[in-house]
Design a protein around this motif. Structure first.
Motif, PDB file in Angstrom:
ATOM      1  N   SER A  89       0.936  -1.402   0.040  1.00  0.00           N
ATOM      2  CA  SER A  89      -0.062   0.125  -0.031  1.00  0.00           C
ATOM      3  C   SER A  89       0.903   1.155  -0.047  1.00  0.00           C
ATOM      4  CB  SER A  89      -1.054  -0.021   1.252  1.00  0.00           C
ATOM      5  OG  SER A  89      -1.919  -1.079   0.986  1.00  0.00           O
ATOM      6  N   GLU A  90       1.963   1.388   0.837  1.00  0.00           N
ATOM      7  CA  GLU A  90       2.731   2.488   0.626  1.00  0.00           C
ATOM      8  C   GLU A  90       3.812   2.611  -0.697  1.00  0.00           C
ATOM      9  OE1 GLU A  90       6.364   4.334   3.167  1.00  0.00           O
ATOM     10  OE2 GLU A  90       6.674   2.332   2.531  1.00  0.00           O
ATOM     11  N   LEU A  91       3.795   1.421  -1.232  1.00  0.00           N
ATOM     12  CA  LEU A  91       4.234   1.447  -2.793  1.00  0.00           C
ATOM     13  C   LEU A  91       3.169   2.244  -3.659  1.00  0.00           C
ATOM     14  CD1 LEU A  91       6.210  -1.911  -2.787  1.00  0.00           C
ATOM     15  CD2 LEU A  91       7.111   0.363  -2.718  1.00  0.00           C
ATOM     16  N   MET A  92       2.066   1.905  -3.462  1.00  0.00           N
ATOM     17  CA  MET A  92       1.029   2.466  -4.211  1.00  0.00           C
ATOM     18  C   MET A  92       0.816   3.911  -4.378  1.00  0.00           C
ATOM     19  SD  MET A  92      -1.962  -0.306  -3.814  1.00  0.00           S
ATOM     20  CE  MET A  92      -1.455  -2.043  -3.656  1.00  0.00           C
ATOM     21  N   ARG A  93       0.853   4.268  -2.778  1.00  0.00           N
ATOM     22  CA  ARG A  93       1.092   5.784  -2.501  1.00  0.00           C
ATOM     23  C   ARG A  93       2.113   6.629  -3.176  1.00  0.00           C
ATOM     24  NH1 ARG A  93      -0.538   9.469   1.543  1.00  0.00           N
ATOM     25  NH2 ARG A  93      -2.192   8.487   1.902  1.00  0.00           N
ATOM     26  N   LEU A  94       3.522   5.926  -3.035  1.00  0.00           N
ATOM     27  CA  LEU A  94       4.431   6.554  -3.616  1.00  0.00           C
ATOM     28  C   LEU A  94       4.557   6.637  -5.004  1.00  0.00           C
ATOM     29  CD1 LEU A  94       7.530   7.581  -2.878  1.00  0.00           C
ATOM     30  CD2 LEU A  94       8.175   5.339  -2.897  1.00  0.00           C
TER      31      LEU A  94
END
Length: 369
Positions: free
Chosen positions: A92-97
């Motif tokens: 999920s953090e990678l999607m945001r980034l």
């Protein structure tokens, strides 16, 4: 308050795995609940107690923000260079980034549906105009049929999940590779979410293609594949420039030293994944047969969860979910995937748990045999 409009209007995304809040709501112990709403490796994780105890002795120091050991383990795991790995606090953090690095206000972002809601949610935060494209729920359909070149030419980015959540459909590598090449020609970024591929068929990955392309980003999740949802750990693979930008701009120290050390260890345990895929294949077949026996309509899946049509029960999805909760079993209502009241999603676990799940379902449906 002058909050950014895209952030002020953000809506919460619905997820499974609400076992703690449901235990509190039902006033029971968490251990009494059977969670079929989250798609985690049914074998759980390899032993980590000794590693965590060892790492606790280093807890007084900051993690290595370059995460060299973890990135090298990720690189070896998927056969790329460490410089092409972007570590993340879960996918999920990678999607945001990714969205933060790519999306500007007014950009068109294509989301293939039904699928995981965070792709659209994260893209909207940065001003994207979401273009939903239906891919259906029946079998592998070539992306050429629902993602034509004119659409790719217009879009800033495309998100596709493989295997797809919630349908469990796995597209072959050849189809995703062709889509990646078409996106590269169109200079359109492609985010391929492979969070579940290790529990399906890892030979279909396109992670090894990413270092040779400028617009492909492939995300992987240790949360699902190694059964550590409480640890929050994942990584992405990208070409040199995109990986360098994302590594430079990600939040510092977003991964704890405990998680990064555990991740490096887990990625060395390919034997655990081999056993897991064997169990999943066997239990997927058994559970699908049981769902059919009970008059339900399971969609053919290739991974550790099943999308189940429930219309023939006469119960809307939300009501079935509520009745299963009373039996201390959590299943995922699929209304948030845009599938109306006709579908739920259930996990595939080990036989003893699957039998408990089926018994609860029989009771809820009033099935007499």
């Amino acid at each position: 308050m002058k909050i950014k409009e895209s952030f002020a209007g953000a809506e919460a995304c619905h997820h499974g795995g609400r076992i703690r809040s449901m235990a509190t709501s039902l006033e029971i112990r968490q251990e009494e609940l059977l969670d079929y709403s989250a798609n985690i490796n049914p074998l759980g994780h390899p032993p980590l107690d000794d590693l965590i105890a060892r790492e606790m002795k280093r807890i007084g120091h900051y993690p290595d923000n370059d995460y060299i050991e973890f990135r090298e383990a990720c690189a070896k795991f998927v056969g790329v260079g460490a410089k092409n790995v972007v570590p993340g606090n879960g996918s999920s953090e990678l999607m945001r980034l990714f969205a933060e690095a790519i999306v500007e206000p007014g950009d068109e972002v294509v989301i293939t549906e039904p699928t995981f809601g965070e792709y659209a949610a994260q893209s909207r935060l940065f001003g994207a105009e979401i273009v939903p494209v239906q891919r259906g729920i029946d079998g592998p359909i070539d992306p050429k049929d629902f993602l034509p070149d004119p659409l790719l030419d217009r879009a800033k980015a495309v998100f596709i999940c493989n295997p797809n959540n919630p349908t469990g459909i796995l597209l072959p590598r050849s189809m995703i590779a062709d889509l990646a090449k078409r996106c590269e020609r169109a200079e359109t970024f492609l985010f391929v979410d492979e969070a579940f591929i290790e529990l399906s068929d890892p030979s279909e990955t396109v992670a090894d293609m990413a270092p040779g392309m400028e617009h492909l980003f492939v995300a992987r999740s240790l949360t699902k594949s190694f059964g550590v949802p409480g640890m929050r750990l994942g990584f992405g693979v990208a070409g040199d420039r995109l990986a360098e930008v994302m590594n430079r701009t990600r939040l510092p120290w977003s991964i704890s030293s405990l998680a990064s050390a555990a991740g490096a260890h887990l990625l060395s345990r390919g034997d655990h994944l081999v056993r897991s895929r064997k169990v999943i294949k066997e239990e997927l077949a058994w559970l699908t047969g049981e769902l059919l026996r009970l008059g339900l309509d399971p969609v053919e899946s290739s991974v550790n969860f099943i999308l189940v049509g429930v219309a023939r029960t006469g119960l809307p999805s939300w009501q079935l979910v509520e009745r299963m909760e009373k039996e201390k079993v959590l299943v995922r209502d699929c209304r948030s995937f845009g599938l109306g009241e006709g579908y739920v999603r259930v996990a595939v676990r080990e036989r003893e748990e699957n039998e408990r799940f089926v018994s609860a379902l029989e009771k809820v449906l009033g099935w007499r045999g």
